[in-house]
Design a protein around this motif. Structure first.
Motif, PDB file in Angstrom:
ATOM      1  N   ASN A  28       0.830  -1.205   0.000  1.00 50.47           N
ATOM      2  CA  ASN A  28       0.000   0.000   0.000  1.00 50.47           C
ATOM      3  C   ASN A  28       0.862   1.251   0.000  1.00 50.47           C
ATOM      4  O   ASN A  28       1.900   1.300   0.674  1.00 50.47           O
ATOM      5  CB  ASN A  28      -0.913   0.015   1.227  1.00 50.47           C
ATOM      6  CG  ASN A  28      -1.894  -1.142   1.235  1.00 50.47           C
ATOM      7  OD1 ASN A  28      -2.935  -1.088   0.598  1.00 50.47           O
ATOM      8  ND2 ASN A  28      -1.557  -2.197   1.950  1.00 50.47           N
ATOM      9  N   LEU A  29       0.427   2.261  -0.756  1.00 48.32           N
ATOM     10  CA  LEU A  29       1.107   3.548  -0.755  1.00 48.32           C
ATOM     11  C   LEU A  29       0.423   4.475   0.242  1.00 48.32           C
ATOM     12  O   LEU A  29      -0.814   4.589   0.245  1.00 48.32           O
ATOM     13  CB  LEU A  29       1.067   4.174  -2.150  1.00 48.32           C
ATOM     14  CG  LEU A  29       1.785   3.394  -3.262  1.00 48.32           C
ATOM     15  CD1 LEU A  29       1.638   4.120  -4.597  1.00 48.32           C
ATOM     16  CD2 LEU A  29       3.255   3.186  -2.929  1.00 48.32           C
ATOM     17  N   ASN A  30       1.207   5.092   1.095  1.00 49.66           N
ATOM     18  CA  ASN A  30       0.682   6.023   2.090  1.00 49.66           C
ATOM     19  C   ASN A  30       0.363   7.343   1.390  1.00 49.66           C
ATOM     20  O   ASN A  30       1.260   8.108   1.024  1.00 49.66           O
ATOM     21  CB  ASN A  30       1.720   6.239   3.190  1.00 49.66           C
ATOM     22  CG  ASN A  30       1.158   7.021   4.360  1.00 49.66           C
ATOM     23  OD1 ASN A  30       0.212   7.800   4.194  1.00 49.66           O
ATOM     24  ND2 ASN A  30       1.732   6.832   5.535  1.00 49.66           N
ATOM     25  N   THR A  31      -0.923   7.617   1.202  1.00 54.40           N
ATOM     26  CA  THR A  31      -1.343   8.796   0.437  1.00 54.40           C
ATOM     27  C   THR A  31      -1.054  10.109   1.169  1.00 54.40           C
ATOM     28  O   THR A  31      -1.124  11.176   0.566  1.00 54.40           O
ATOM     29  CB  THR A  31      -2.853   8.715   0.122  1.00 54.40           C
ATOM     30  OG1 THR A  31      -3.581   8.546   1.351  1.00 54.40           O
ATOM     31  CG2 THR A  31      -3.141   7.539  -0.801  1.00 54.40           C
ATOM     32  N   THR A  32      -0.704  10.036   2.455  1.00 58.30           N
ATOM     33  CA  THR A  32      -0.341  11.264   3.177  1.00 58.30           C
ATOM     34  C   THR A  32       1.118  11.642   2.949  1.00 58.30           C
ATOM     35  O   THR A  32       1.527  12.764   3.265  1.00 58.30           O
ATOM     36  CB  THR A  32      -0.584  11.092   4.690  1.00 58.30           C
ATOM     37  OG1 THR A  32       0.286  10.069   5.199  1.00 58.30           O
ATOM     38  CG2 THR A  32      -2.030  10.729   4.966  1.00 58.30           C
ATOM     39  N   THR A  82       2.797  10.554  -0.161  1.00 57.51           N
ATOM     40  CA  THR A  82       3.084  10.615  -1.598  1.00 57.51           C
ATOM     41  C   THR A  82       1.780  10.693  -2.378  1.00 57.51           C
ATOM     42  O   THR A  82       0.746  10.195  -1.931  1.00 57.51           O
ATOM     43  CB  THR A  82       3.885   9.383  -2.062  1.00 57.51           C
ATOM     44  OG1 THR A  82       4.167   9.496  -3.458  1.00 57.51           O
ATOM     45  CG2 THR A  82       3.106   8.090  -1.823  1.00 57.51           C
ATOM     46  N   ASP A  83       1.848  11.363  -3.540  1.00 56.15           N
ATOM     47  CA  ASP A  83       0.672  11.419  -4.412  1.00 56.15           C
ATOM     48  C   ASP A  83       0.834  10.482  -5.609  1.00 56.15           C
ATOM     49  O   ASP A  83       0.023  10.488  -6.528  1.00 56.15           O
ATOM     50  CB  ASP A  83       0.425  12.853  -4.892  1.00 56.15           C
ATOM     51  CG  ASP A  83       1.644  13.432  -5.628  1.00 56.15           C
ATOM     52  OD1 ASP A  83       2.673  12.713  -5.736  1.00 56.15           O
ATOM     53  OD2 ASP A  83       1.569  14.586  -6.080  1.00 56.15           O
ATOM     54  N   LYS A  84       1.885   9.665  -5.574  1.00 53.64           N
ATOM     55  CA  LYS A  84       2.111   8.708  -6.649  1.00 53.64           C
ATOM     56  C   LYS A  84       1.161   7.522  -6.522  1.00 53.64           C
ATOM     57  O   LYS A  84       0.742   7.163  -5.415  1.00 53.64           O
ATOM     58  CB  LYS A  84       3.562   8.223  -6.641  1.00 53.64           C
ATOM     59  CG  LYS A  84       4.572   9.313  -6.958  1.00 53.64           C
ATOM     60  CD  LYS A  84       5.990   8.769  -6.949  1.00 53.64           C
ATOM     61  CE  LYS A  84       6.986   9.879  -7.293  1.00 53.64           C
ATOM     62  NZ  LYS A  84       8.378   9.389  -7.288  1.00 53.64           N
ATOM     63  N   THR A  85       0.843   6.920  -7.661  1.00 51.05           N
ATOM     64  CA  THR A  85      -0.029   5.748  -7.679  1.00 51.05           C
ATOM     65  C   THR A  85       0.550   4.695  -8.610  1.00 51.05           C
ATOM     66  O   THR A  85       1.408   4.989  -9.442  1.00 51.05           O
ATOM     67  CB  THR A  85      -1.449   6.111  -8.150  1.00 51.05           C
ATOM     68  OG1 THR A  85      -1.365   6.728  -9.445  1.00 51.05           O
ATOM     69  CG2 THR A  85      -2.125   7.060  -7.175  1.00 51.05           C
ATOM     70  N   ASN A 106      -4.512   4.257 -11.616  1.00 48.30           N
ATOM     71  CA  ASN A 106      -4.569   5.117 -10.427  1.00 48.30           C
ATOM     72  C   ASN A 106      -4.852   4.298  -9.177  1.00 48.30           C
ATOM     73  O   ASN A 106      -5.765   4.584  -8.414  1.00 48.30           O
ATOM     74  CB  ASN A 106      -5.641   6.197 -10.616  1.00 48.30           C
ATOM     75  CG  ASN A 106      -5.598   7.242  -9.523  1.00 48.30           C
ATOM     76  OD1 ASN A 106      -4.525   7.575  -9.021  1.00 48.30           O
ATOM     77  ND2 ASN A 106      -6.759   7.753  -9.146  1.00 48.30           N
ATOM     78  N   THR A 126      -3.694   2.651  -5.456  1.00 43.86           N
ATOM     79  CA  THR A 126      -2.809   2.929  -4.318  1.00 43.86           C
ATOM     80  C   THR A 126      -2.371   1.652  -3.602  1.00 43.86           C
ATOM     81  O   THR A 126      -1.609   1.716  -2.640  1.00 43.86           O
ATOM     82  CB  THR A 126      -3.512   3.846  -3.304  1.00 43.86           C
ATOM     83  OG1 THR A 126      -4.730   3.233  -2.858  1.00 43.86           O
ATOM     84  CG2 THR A 126      -3.810   5.204  -3.926  1.00 43.86           C
ATOM     85  N   SER A 127      -2.871   0.518  -4.059  1.00 41.28           N
ATOM     86  CA  SER A 127      -2.458  -0.750  -3.450  1.00 41.28           C
ATOM     87  C   SER A 127      -2.407  -1.853  -4.492  1.00 41.28           C
ATOM     88  O   SER A 127      -3.154  -1.835  -5.473  1.00 41.28           O
ATOM     89  CB  SER A 127      -3.412  -1.142  -2.315  1.00 41.28           C
ATOM     90  OG  SER A 127      -4.719  -1.360  -2.808  1.00 41.28           O
TER      91      SER A 127
END
Length: 403
Positions: free
Chosen positions: A65-69, A71-74, A222, A224-225
Motif C-alpha cells: 500500500n502507498l501512504n497517500t499522506t 506521496t501522491d504517486k499511484t 490510479n 494505491t495498493s
C-alpha cells in the motif's frame, strides 16, 4: 563396594523383587509423561493444521500500500508490470480493489462484491475451481468482460450451480454492464458467511481488473495498493525484497511511503495463541508428573525403611556412603526412566489416535521425545535424593538393631 554396573544390577534386582509396588510407582510417571506428550503432539499438529488452513485462505499474498499522506504517486499498469518483472519466486502482481454493487437474479436483485484482480490470484492458493476456468492473462490484457462467481452466488442468482457461459448484469455507481461467467469457484468461509443471511445475502465474485475498471469507467492507472501472489515457501524471501523493489520502481526510496503486510502476521499471531493454549494445557498435565515424582519419593522412602537392616549389614562390611547413595538413586532413575519410555509409547499412541479422529496433522518432534525422556529420568533423580541420602546416612549399628 563395586562398579556402577553392580549398582544397576542391584537396583534391577530390588525392582524385580517388588514388581507390584514398582509398577504402581511407575504408574504416576507413565500417566504424567503420556498426558504431557499427548497434549504437546496434538498442539503441534493443531498448529500445523491451522497454519495450513491460513495459507490456503490467503496467507500466500503480500499487500503493498502507498501512504497517500506521504506521496501522491499511484500504481499504473507499467509500474505494476515492472514490479512483477523484478520480483523473484512469485505468481504475479495485481491491483487490489473490490467494489460492492448489485447483480440481477431471476426474481430479485442481490448485493455482490466483485474483486478486481489478475490471473495470478488463481495460483495464489485461495481459489479452487468447481466448474469452468479462471480468467487468463489474455482476458486481463484484452479487457474481456468475463468473471467467476462462487457456488453460493450461482445458486442464488440462477437457482443451480453450473452456470458457465451464462451472463450476469452488474451494476456499480449507476452503471450497468454484462459479464460472461467463465467459472464457478468453491465456496470459501467468507462466501458462506456473507451468503448466509437469508433475508439479504451478499454474494462474491472476481473479474479481470482491467475489464472491470473499463466497464465502470474507473482509472486503471490510479491504484494505491497492489497484491503480490506467491507460494508460501518463498514468503520470507519475497517479503525481504518487496519493499526495496517497490520503492525503486516508484522512486520512493527513503520516503517511508510504502507499507508491506502479509499473511505472515496472521501466521505469527495464530501460532502465538496456539502456543499459549498448548503451554497452559501442558502445564496442567505436568502436575501429574509432580504427583508421580512424589510417589517415587514415597515408595523409595518405604524401601529404605524396609531395607534398613540390609543397609546396616552392607555398611558394617565396608560399603561407603556414596555407594549406598548411588544404589538408591539408580533404582529411582530406572523406575522413572522405564515409566517415561512406557509413557512415551502410550502418549504417542493416544496422540495419533486423537489426531486421526479430529483431522489434525500428526507431528512428532524428536527433540521433544528426548526432552521428555530426560525429564522423566531427572524426576527420578530429584525425588530419589531424599530417600537415597537417608539410606546413605544410616548409622550401621542402629541399622543392625532394626527388626
Amino acid at each position: 563396594m563395586g562398579t556402577f554396573g553392580e549398582y544397576i544390577k542391584s537396583a534391577l534386582s530390588s525392582i524385580k523383587n517388588n514388581k507390584g509396588r514398582s509398577f504402581l510407582t511407575m504408574l504416576g510417571i507413565i500417566i504424567g509423561i503420556s498426558a504431557v506428550l499427548t497434549v504437546l503432539v496434538i498442539g503441534d499438529g493443531m498448529k500445523e493444521t491451522v497454519n495450513g488452513e491460513i495459507d490456503s485462505m490467503g496467507a500466500t499474498t503480500i499487500s503493498v500500500n502507498l501512504n497517500t499522506t506521504k506521496t501522491d504517486k499511484t500504481f499504473d499498469q507499467d509500474s505494476i508490470n515492472t514490479i512483477e518483472e523484478n520480483l523473484k519466486n512469485i505468481y504475479g502482481v495485481a491491483p487490489s480493489f473490490s467494489a460492492w454493487g448489485y447483480v440481477k437474479g431471476k426474481t430479485k436483485q442481490f448485493e455482490i462484491s466483485i474483486n478486481g484482480t489478475s490471473e495470478a490470484a488463481k495460483e495464489g492458493g485461495s481459489v479452487k475451481m468447481v466448474h469452468g476456468r479462471y480468467f487468463t492473462k489474455a482476458d486481463v490484457d484484452e479487457c474481456k468482460q468475463v468473471c467467476v462467481i462462487s457456488q453460493m452466488a450461482a445458486d442464488y442468482i440462477f437457482g443451480y450451480e453450473n452456470v458457465v457461459g451464462k451472463t450476469i448484469e452488474l451494476t456499480f455507481d449507476d452503471r450497468t454492464s454484462e459479464f460472461t461467467i467463465v467459472g464457478v469457484t468453491e465456496n470459501t468461509p467468507m462466501d458462506i458467511a456473507y451468503g448466509s443471511y437469508s433475508q439479504d445475502p451478499s454474494l462474491m465474485g472476481s473479474a479481470p481488473y482491467t475489464s472491470f475498471a473499463k466497464a465502470f469507467n474507473w482509472n486503471v492507472d490510479n491504484f494505491t495498493s497492489i497484491t503480490i501472489y506467491l507460494d508460501s515457501e518463498y514468503k520470507n524471501d519475497v517479503l525481504m525484497q518487496a519493499r526495496s523493489v517497490v520503492e525503486n520502481v516508484m522512486s520512493l526510496r527513503g520516503e517511508n511511503a510504502v507499507k508491506i503486510s502479509s499473511g505472515y502476521g496472521i501466521d505469527q499471531t495464530s501460532e502465538t495463541i496456539l502456543n499459549i493454549i498448548t503451554s497452559v494445557v501442558a502445564i496442567i498435565a505436568a502436575i501429574s508428573l509432580l504427583v508421580g515424582g512424589i510417589g517415587v519419593m514415597n515408595i523409595m522412602t518405604v524401601s529404605v525403611t524396609e531395607r534398613t537392616r540390609e543397609i546396616g549389614i552392607r555398611k558394617s562390611l565396608g560399603a561407603r556412603t556414596s555407594s549406598i547413595l548411588v544404589q538408591f538413586l539408580a533404582e529411582a532413575a530406572i523406575l522413572t526412566f522405564t515409566g517415561g519410555i512406557i509413557g512415551i509409547i502410550l502418549g504417542l499412541s493416544l496422540a495419533y489416535l486423537i489426531c486421526s479422529v479430529i483431522g489434525f496433522s500428526f507431528v512428532v518432534n524428536p527433540l521433544l521425545i528426548a526432552i521428555v525422556v530426560a525429564i522423566s529420568t531427572a524426576i527420578g533423580l530429584f525425588f530419589g535424593i531424599y530417600p537415597a541420602k537417608r539410606a546413605a546416612k544410616l548409622d550401621p549399628i542402629e541399622a543392625l538393631r532394626t527388626e
